[in-house]
Design a protein around this motif. Structure first.
Motif, PDB file in Angstrom:
ATOM      1  N   PRO A   1     -26.406 -20.919  -3.527  1.00  0.00           N
ATOM      2  CA  PRO A   1     -26.903 -21.997  -4.401  1.00  0.00           C
ATOM      3  C   PRO A   1     -27.570 -21.486  -5.670  1.00  0.00           C
ATOM      4  O   PRO A   1     -27.504 -22.134  -6.713  1.00  0.00           O
ATOM      5  N   SER A   2     -28.223 -20.317  -5.596  1.00  0.00           N
ATOM      6  CA  SER A   2     -28.908 -19.795  -6.778  1.00  0.00           C
ATOM      7  C   SER A   2     -27.933 -19.385  -7.872  1.00  0.00           C
ATOM      8  O   SER A   2     -28.307 -19.293  -9.046  1.00  0.00           O
ATOM      9  N   LEU A   3     -26.679 -19.133  -7.492  1.00  0.00           N
ATOM     10  CA  LEU A   3     -25.670 -18.727  -8.470  1.00  0.00           C
ATOM     11  C   LEU A   3     -24.795 -19.887  -8.937  1.00  0.00           C
ATOM     12  O   LEU A   3     -23.959 -19.709  -9.828  1.00  0.00           O
ATOM     13  N   THR A   4     -24.957 -21.068  -8.332  1.00  0.00           N
ATOM     14  CA  THR A   4     -24.100 -22.197  -8.680  1.00  0.00           C
ATOM     15  C   THR A   4     -24.191 -22.581 -10.152  1.00  0.00           C
ATOM     16  O   THR A   4     -23.163 -22.867 -10.778  1.00  0.00           O
ATOM     17  N   PRO A   5     -25.389 -22.613 -10.794  1.00  0.00           N
ATOM     18  CA  PRO A   5     -25.418 -22.924 -12.229  1.00  0.00           C
ATOM     19  C   PRO A   5     -24.576 -21.949 -13.053  1.00  0.00           C
ATOM     20  O   PRO A   5     -23.887 -22.362 -14.001  1.00  0.00           O
ATOM     21  N   THR A   6     -24.630 -20.669 -12.696  1.00  0.00           N
ATOM     22  CA  THR A   6     -23.806 -19.676 -13.397  1.00  0.00           C
ATOM     23  C   THR A   6     -22.332 -19.939 -13.146  1.00  0.00           C
ATOM     24  O   THR A   6     -21.499 -19.852 -14.061  1.00  0.00           O
ATOM     25  N   PHE A   7     -22.005 -20.274 -11.914  1.00  0.00           N
ATOM     26  CA  PHE A   7     -20.619 -20.575 -11.556  1.00  0.00           C
ATOM     27  C   PHE A   7     -20.101 -21.766 -12.358  1.00  0.00           C
ATOM     28  O   PHE A   7     -18.986 -21.752 -12.886  1.00  0.00           O
ATOM     29  N   LEU A   8     -20.900 -22.804 -12.472  1.00  0.00           N
ATOM     30  CA  LEU A   8     -20.481 -23.997 -13.212  1.00  0.00           C
ATOM     31  C   LEU A   8     -20.334 -23.697 -14.703  1.00  0.00           C
ATOM     32  O   LEU A   8     -19.450 -24.252 -15.377  1.00  0.00           O
ATOM     33  N   SER A   9     -21.176 -22.815 -15.222  1.00  0.00           N
ATOM     34  CA  SER A   9     -21.038 -22.402 -16.616  1.00  0.00           C
ATOM     35  C   SER A   9     -19.718 -21.665 -16.823  1.00  0.00           C
ATOM     36  O   SER A   9     -19.033 -21.844 -17.839  1.00  0.00           O
ATOM     37  N   LEU A  10     -19.351 -20.851 -15.844  1.00  0.00           N
ATOM     38  CA  LEU A  10     -18.069 -20.150 -15.880  1.00  0.00           C
ATOM     39  C   LEU A  10     -16.910 -21.143 -15.900  1.00  0.00           C
ATOM     40  O   LEU A  10     -15.943 -20.981 -16.655  1.00  0.00           O
TER      41      LEU A  10
END
Length: 324
Positions: free
Chosen positions: A94-103
């Motif tokens: 979950p902590s990486l989801t914002p980065t994933f969505l930006s990708l």
């Protein structure tokens, strides 16, 4: 036509309004105008976000270079016009989801510009992100080496005078906040460069003196030089002074790693020594109080050395080391 990032935000609102059943997922199409279903954002019953990207007809499956951070698998999906293959990429942390969505947003924006298949732009975005992360990793590794060099330089100076005292003073008890402590404490920071010198402070306790003791801050400006010393050579010298290499590596932690490196040699170009008194700047628990820091974690900030009071003659360092 909305931007890729806007389509991601819109899809998230749709997914947030739906509740998938156990073992199922809900999805929202985010693909380009030519085929909105070419890329979909999905959320399963565990709340894990997925990107599902279609493989163009006639193309073969491949091994996606994603690793464990973004696990991926191929899906065969039934549609009215036949079975189609898609790549399912999941953001399990979950902590990486914002980065994933930006990708994902960047992938969609690229597709709008190039009109290439989503899966091709996904691979290009992932490649560029991996390169950026690799460069950042190398920078972090270098910063750790610089910090370690400074710490070991002081350890060697202590060991030259008294190896037993050096062993006792270095890092004190496990988890102690200062680099050296017996009756008094010394924090060591190393840096490179000459413009607006600064060092990184970790947490709200690093510039707090121990109760009933004094604290000094020693900063070392390092320069790369073939005539200098590498960390590997420092470790060998400390070993010869009576602190075995095994002891050094036993003290290694994820936060303060000990790594033998012989790739870069440094010289100490400048030393600054400060007495950390009550008027010394910085974010400190003793000033703010425990309540102000209750919900604060991973605090790091830069301390501008030219603005710091309390600087004393660096020639006094031997006395400071003797009085630890």
């Amino acid at each position: 036509m909305s931007t890729g990032y806007a389509r991601v935000e819109h899809a998230l609102k749709i997914l947030g309004a739906r509740r998938p059943r156990i073992g199922e997922a809900v999805a929202a199409s985010i693909g380009p105008d030519r085929n909105m279903h070419e890329a979909r954002l999905a959320k399963d019953h565990l709340g894990i976000v997925h990107l599902i990207v279609s493989l163009p007809a006639g193309r073969s499956r491949f091994a996606p270079p994603l690793g464990d951070v973004l696990p991926a698998k191929w899906l065969d999906e039934d549609f009215e016009d036949g079975v189609k293959t898609s790549l399912d990429v999941a953001s399990t942390d979950p902590s990486l989801t914002p980065t994933f969505l930006s990708l994902v947003g960047e992938m969609l924006s690229r597709v709008d510009e190039t009109d290439d298949p989503c899966i091709d732009e996904l691979m290009r975005v992932l490649s560029s992100w991996r390169e950026a992360l690799s460069r950042e990793g190398r920078t972090l590794s270098r910063q750790r080496l610089i910090g370690l060099f400074g710490e070991l330089t002081v350890l060697a100076r202590l060991a030259e005078e008294d190896p037993v005292q050096a062993k006792s003073a270095w890092r004190g008890q496990a988890g102690y906040r200062h680099d050296f402590f017996l009756s008094n404490a010394l924090e060591v920071k190393a840096y490179t460069g000459t413009d607006s010198p600064s060092v990184e402070i970790h947490g709200a306790h690093q510039l707090d003196p121990p109760i009933g003791a004094s604290l000094h801050l020693l900063t070392l400006r390092l320069e790369e030089s073939p005539a200098g010393e590498t960390i590997a050579e420092l470790i060998e010298r400390i070993d010869a002074l009576g602190l075995p290499k095994g002891l050094l590596f036993e003290r290694s932690t994820d936060e303060s790693p000990i790594a033998s490196d012989d790739a870069v040699a440094f010289v100490v170009a400048e030393e600054r020594l400060f007495q950390v008194s009550s008027d010394f700047p910085g974010v400190r628990a003793s000033v703010l109080g425990a309540e102000a820091l209750t919900a604060v974690s991973r605090l790091r900030y830069s301390l501008l050395l030219d603005a710091c009071p309390g600087r004393i003659d660096a020639d006094l360092l031997p006395a400071v080391l003797e009085n630890l």
